[in-house]
Enzyme design. Sequence first.
Site, PDB file in Angstrom:
ATOM      1  N   CYS A   2       3.354  20.124   6.599  1.00  0.00           N
ATOM      2  CA  CYS A   2       2.951  21.498   6.906  1.00  0.00           C
ATOM      3  C   CYS A   2       3.235  22.448   5.743  1.00  0.00           C
ATOM      4  O   CYS A   2       4.138  22.215   4.942  1.00  0.00           O
ATOM      5  CB  CYS A   2       3.718  21.993   8.114  1.00  0.00           C
ATOM      6  SG  CYS A   2       3.537  20.936   9.541  1.00  0.00           S
ATOM      7  N   ARG A  27      -0.270  18.874   0.148  1.00  0.00           N
ATOM      8  CA  ARG A  27       0.791  18.327   0.986  1.00  0.00           C
ATOM      9  C   ARG A  27       0.242  17.551   2.179  1.00  0.00           C
ATOM     10  O   ARG A  27       0.974  16.816   2.832  1.00  0.00           O
ATOM     11  CB  ARG A  27       1.666  19.470   1.518  1.00  0.00           C
ATOM     12  CG  ARG A  27       2.339  20.261   0.420  1.00  0.00           C
ATOM     13  CD  ARG A  27       2.768  21.610   0.920  1.00  0.00           C
ATOM     14  NE  ARG A  27       3.837  21.509   1.876  1.00  0.00           N
ATOM     15  CZ  ARG A  27       5.116  21.659   1.578  1.00  0.00           C
ATOM     16  NH1 ARG A  27       5.467  21.941   0.341  1.00  0.00           N
ATOM     17  NH2 ARG A  27       6.034  21.568   2.484  1.00  0.00           N
ATOM     18  N   TRP A  75       0.465  19.541   9.824  1.00  0.00           N
ATOM     19  CA  TRP A  75       0.367  18.069   9.842  1.00  0.00           C
ATOM     20  C   TRP A  75       0.957  17.661  11.180  1.00  0.00           C
ATOM     21  O   TRP A  75       2.149  17.820  11.422  1.00  0.00           O
ATOM     22  CB  TRP A  75       1.167  17.499   8.669  1.00  0.00           C
ATOM     23  CG  TRP A  75       1.221  16.014   8.607  1.00  0.00           C
ATOM     24  CD1 TRP A  75       2.023  15.177   9.331  1.00  0.00           C
ATOM     25  CD2 TRP A  75       0.456  15.166   7.757  1.00  0.00           C
ATOM     26  NE1 TRP A  75       1.795  13.869   8.971  1.00  0.00           N
ATOM     27  CE2 TRP A  75       0.842  13.830   8.011  1.00  0.00           C
ATOM     28  CE3 TRP A  75      -0.533  15.399   6.787  1.00  0.00           C
ATOM     29  CZ2 TRP A  75       0.283  12.745   7.340  1.00  0.00           C
ATOM     30  CZ3 TRP A  75      -1.074  14.311   6.119  1.00  0.00           C
ATOM     31  CH2 TRP A  75      -0.667  13.009   6.404  1.00  0.00           C
ATOM     32  N   ASN A  99       7.570  25.479   9.950  1.00  0.00           N
ATOM     33  CA  ASN A  99       7.651  24.107   9.420  1.00  0.00           C
ATOM     34  C   ASN A  99       8.969  23.526   9.889  1.00  0.00           C
ATOM     35  O   ASN A  99       9.971  24.239   9.933  1.00  0.00           O
ATOM     36  CB  ASN A  99       7.692  24.099   7.892  1.00  0.00           C
ATOM     37  CG  ASN A  99       6.335  24.365   7.288  1.00  0.00           C
ATOM     38  OD1 ASN A  99       5.343  24.485   7.997  1.00  0.00           O
ATOM     39  ND2 ASN A  99       6.312  24.471   5.974  1.00  0.00           N
ATOM     40  N   GLY A 100       8.992  22.226  10.158  1.00  0.00           N
ATOM     41  CA  GLY A 100      10.245  21.588  10.545  1.00  0.00           C
ATOM     42  C   GLY A 100      10.179  21.127  11.984  1.00  0.00           C
ATOM     43  O   GLY A 100       9.104  20.856  12.516  1.00  0.00           O
ATOM     44  N   GLU A 480       7.638  -5.751  -4.641  1.00  0.00           N
ATOM     45  CA  GLU A 480       7.274  -4.339  -4.768  1.00  0.00           C
ATOM     46  C   GLU A 480       7.954  -3.722  -6.001  1.00  0.00           C
ATOM     47  O   GLU A 480       7.331  -2.945  -6.737  1.00  0.00           O
ATOM     48  CB  GLU A 480       7.652  -3.596  -3.475  1.00  0.00           C
ATOM     49  CG  GLU A 480       7.410  -2.094  -3.474  1.00  0.00           C
ATOM     50  CD  GLU A 480       5.966  -1.682  -3.766  1.00  0.00           C
ATOM     51  OE1 GLU A 480       5.080  -2.540  -3.790  1.00  0.00           O
ATOM     52  OE2 GLU A 480       5.742  -0.490  -4.026  1.00  0.00           O
ATOM     53  N   LYS A 484       5.923  -2.066  -9.091  1.00  0.00           N
ATOM     54  CA  LYS A 484       6.177  -0.695  -9.572  1.00  0.00           C
ATOM     55  C   LYS A 484       6.385  -0.709 -11.078  1.00  0.00           C
ATOM     56  O   LYS A 484       5.810   0.093 -11.805  1.00  0.00           O
ATOM     57  CB  LYS A 484       7.425  -0.076  -8.920  1.00  0.00           C
ATOM     58  CG  LYS A 484       7.314   0.362  -7.481  1.00  0.00           C
ATOM     59  CD  LYS A 484       6.443   1.542  -7.227  1.00  0.00           C
ATOM     60  CE  LYS A 484       5.000   1.236  -7.127  1.00  0.00           C
ATOM     61  NZ  LYS A 484       4.421   0.612  -5.975  1.00  0.00           N
ATOM     62  N   GLU A 487       3.170  -1.535 -13.093  1.00  0.00           N
ATOM     63  CA  GLU A 487       2.150  -0.480 -13.018  1.00  0.00           C
ATOM     64  C   GLU A 487       2.418   0.654 -14.000  1.00  0.00           C
ATOM     65  O   GLU A 487       1.496   1.168 -14.610  1.00  0.00           O
ATOM     66  CB  GLU A 487       2.135   0.136 -11.604  1.00  0.00           C
ATOM     67  CG  GLU A 487       1.411  -0.671 -10.575  1.00  0.00           C
ATOM     68  CD  GLU A 487       1.305   0.088  -9.257  1.00  0.00           C
ATOM     69  OE1 GLU A 487       2.358   0.378  -8.657  1.00  0.00           O
ATOM     70  OE2 GLU A 487       0.184   0.405  -8.838  1.00  0.00           O
ATOM     71  N   HIS A 503      12.860 -23.857  -9.275  1.00  0.00           N
ATOM     72  CA  HIS A 503      11.709 -24.761  -9.205  1.00  0.00           C
ATOM     73  C   HIS A 503      10.688 -24.458 -10.301  1.00  0.00           C
ATOM     74  O   HIS A 503       9.512 -24.757 -10.158  1.00  0.00           O
ATOM     75  CB  HIS A 503      11.069 -24.673  -7.813  1.00  0.00           C
ATOM     76  CG  HIS A 503      12.016 -25.097  -6.737  1.00  0.00           C
ATOM     77  ND1 HIS A 503      12.396 -26.410  -6.543  1.00  0.00           N
ATOM     78  CD2 HIS A 503      12.738 -24.376  -5.832  1.00  0.00           C
ATOM     79  CE1 HIS A 503      13.269 -26.486  -5.553  1.00  0.00           C
ATOM     80  NE2 HIS A 503      13.504 -25.243  -5.109  1.00  0.00           N
ATOM     81  N   LYS A 599      -6.035   5.666  -7.770  1.00  0.00           N
ATOM     82  CA  LYS A 599      -5.244   5.842  -6.546  1.00  0.00           C
ATOM     83  C   LYS A 599      -5.925   5.166  -5.359  1.00  0.00           C
ATOM     84  O   LYS A 599      -5.277   4.596  -4.503  1.00  0.00           O
ATOM     85  CB  LYS A 599      -5.041   7.340  -6.291  1.00  0.00           C
ATOM     86  CG  LYS A 599      -4.128   7.651  -5.122  1.00  0.00           C
ATOM     87  CD  LYS A 599      -2.694   7.221  -5.395  1.00  0.00           C
ATOM     88  CE  LYS A 599      -1.807   7.284  -4.182  1.00  0.00           C
ATOM     89  NZ  LYS A 599      -0.614   6.437  -4.310  1.00  0.00           N
TER      90      LYS A 599
HETATM   91  C1  AGP Z   1       0.525   0.818  -5.396  1.00  0.00           C
HETATM   92  O1  AGP Z   1       1.486   1.285  -6.253  1.00  0.00           O
HETATM   93  C2  AGP Z   1      -0.771   0.562  -6.002  1.00  0.00           C
HETATM   94  N1  AGP Z   1      -1.280   1.645  -6.703  1.00  0.00           N
HETATM   95  C3  AGP Z   1      -1.761  -0.291  -5.238  1.00  0.00           C
HETATM   96  O2  AGP Z   1      -1.245  -1.584  -5.245  1.00  0.00           O
HETATM   97  C4  AGP Z   1      -2.122   0.076  -3.798  1.00  0.00           C
HETATM   98  O3  AGP Z   1      -1.015  -0.125  -2.964  1.00  0.00           O
HETATM   99  C5  AGP Z   1      -3.314  -0.775  -3.336  1.00  0.00           C
HETATM  100  O4  AGP Z   1      -4.417  -0.471  -4.124  1.00  0.00           O
HETATM  101  C6  AGP Z   1      -3.641  -0.592  -1.875  1.00  0.00           C
HETATM  102  O5  AGP Z   1      -3.985   0.724  -1.596  1.00  0.00           O
HETATM  103  P1  AGP Z   1      -4.025   1.270  -0.114  1.00  0.00           P
HETATM  104  O6  AGP Z   1      -2.659   1.190   0.431  1.00  0.00           O
HETATM  105  O7  AGP Z   1      -4.537   2.687  -0.258  1.00  0.00           O
HETATM  106  O8  AGP Z   1      -4.989   0.405   0.653  1.00  0.00           O
END
Ligand code: AGP
Length: 604
Positions: A2, A27, A75, A99-100, A480, A484, A487, A503, A599
């Site tokens: 929000c 936001r 939101w 908000n909150g 993960e 990170k 990337e 292995h 993104k």
């Molecule tokens: C995450 O850091 C990435 N940019 C990427 O792996 C992302 O998670 C993936 O493309 C899936 O996207 P989504 O969650 O919007 O489906």
Amino acid sequence: MCGIVGYLGNKNTKEILLSGLKELEYRGYDSAGIAVLQDGELINHKAVGKLVNLEEKTKNFVTDKFAVGIGHTRWATHGKPTELNAHPHLGESSYVVHNGIIENYAELKQELQNDGVKFLSQTDTEVIVHQFEKNLLKCNNEFEAFSKTISELNGAYATLIITASLPDTIFFAKHGSPMLVGTNDEDEKFFASSDSPLIGLAKEVNYFEDGDYGYVTKDELVIFDKDSKKVKPNFSKLSTDKLSAQKDGYRFFMEKEIYEQSDVIADTLIGRLSDEEIIFDEIDKNLFDGINEIKLCACGTSYHSALSASYMFERYSKIRCSVEIASEFRYRSPIMTKDTLFVVISQSGETADTLETLKMAKRAGLKTLVICNVDNSSMVRGADNCILTRAGIEKGVASTKAFATQVTVFWMLSLYVAKLKKSLTTDELKYQIQLLREVPLATKVSDDMHERIKRLSKRYLHGHGFFFIGRDIFFPLALEGALKLKEISYLHAEGYPSGEMKHGPIALADPELFTIALLPEHLLYEKSKSNVEELSARDSTICAISSLDFDKADDFIKINSCKDYMLEFFEMMIVVQLLSLEISVRLGNDVDMPRNLAKSVTVE
Ligand code: AGP
């Protein structure tokens, strides 16, 4: 999440409020509204969806003289995203934005309803305006009524109220949710929940402290602190850079989003926990009838959260669970049986491969569920059932808070199924729910921890590769962490199950191979430790993350001691995110927009 704006002055109030709300769009929100008090008349407009809908509704609304006004982007948490639930909320002759969360809203609402007050919305916010008007009848003046109202609220809030009997005043209060007020040489007053709406309008701003409340008029800004002591405003100059204002002082959106995780996880939990069960009103009550298996399908970070879910579904819910990478699943002639619940997970809800698997599942007649961060996205519209993660808009390409909220939702969902299948005892369920309540605390970033990681990061800028290793649910976290790092640092990193290193990959071990070892105290500690010792004995450079000291490591990042491995999971998640961030910063990379990545991946 929000957003709040407020304005007092002679200029075009409507435009100032709407453009302020536009600045807060990033936001995330699903409805918006404004209320203006001009010429003694209170006028309000609200609309569901994007701000263009509110602009359309207000196109003939003219504000060309002195007025006070408040606005809000909502939101949805308590109650669906409808016009009635959108802010500002009306009493008899006052409007509120907030908000909150008002934790004691149910008690206050009950008392007000007993007094005959009619509520129009399902929100917690509406109690504020009715309580204020109830107090108006008993108090000597509006400010006394406002102060009394604030003292009766429990929870977190940033709130503004305008009332017809004082057409030159805006009341404000802040406790736990951010808000600032700005002013300029023309004595205009501007409120907002973050800097950006005030840039170019206010000359100087005062950031409210928790517990501050008071009022503004054209000539005055009166602030009382949490002890009801009148305090002087503490003005500071406002930055002129909008992008940096949206980052709330952080260097990068990714950094801001890492810090936001504690708050957004609290939002993810709101209204979904009771002492003994998980509440998902949004899904079909019979969704799990006849279901013997859960199949999870996603890409990237969302795939990693799905992998972590598979551990929780099998351990807590005692239901078979398989996880699929969407781009693989769609071309491998998978067997789909109707006793399988097909779940897609996506931050954006638009990822082409994941969306296609959802369509395949629907064509095969499977029940479907989407876990998603973006309402009205293609997946949300396409699936039969949806759980929103409530992370707010994520701007950094490298996903952080979306992952955190996805894991939180999966944890809740596994307990929801556990209750249905009676696979956990009442005490076990209560214990898990209590743990969930502790996740916001476990994900608070401590300055000391961040500083330590900043310092350590300089040792990890080279080498021929990183292995993030973990066992059990810490294996998806290792994946993960590695994703990170690669990337945003462009360094080669892999996530691996600790027990699998011998292995094959252990052949790579030398001082230039960096092992980031996840060593939870409460899950397979001894086993994981001996896997790390094997690597240490072969001279790999080890950075261990644990609450227990570990002398075989070259570097050690100590997390808080937690009572359960799930809390350790969230503590370590913060560490691996910050480590990637700081390595990337030192390498001079564009943290928020790494090369070659988008993104939202809407192509195959
Ligand atoms: C995450 O850091 C990435 N940019 C990427 O792996 C992302 O998670 C993936 O493309 C899936 O996207 P989504 O969650 O919007 O489906």
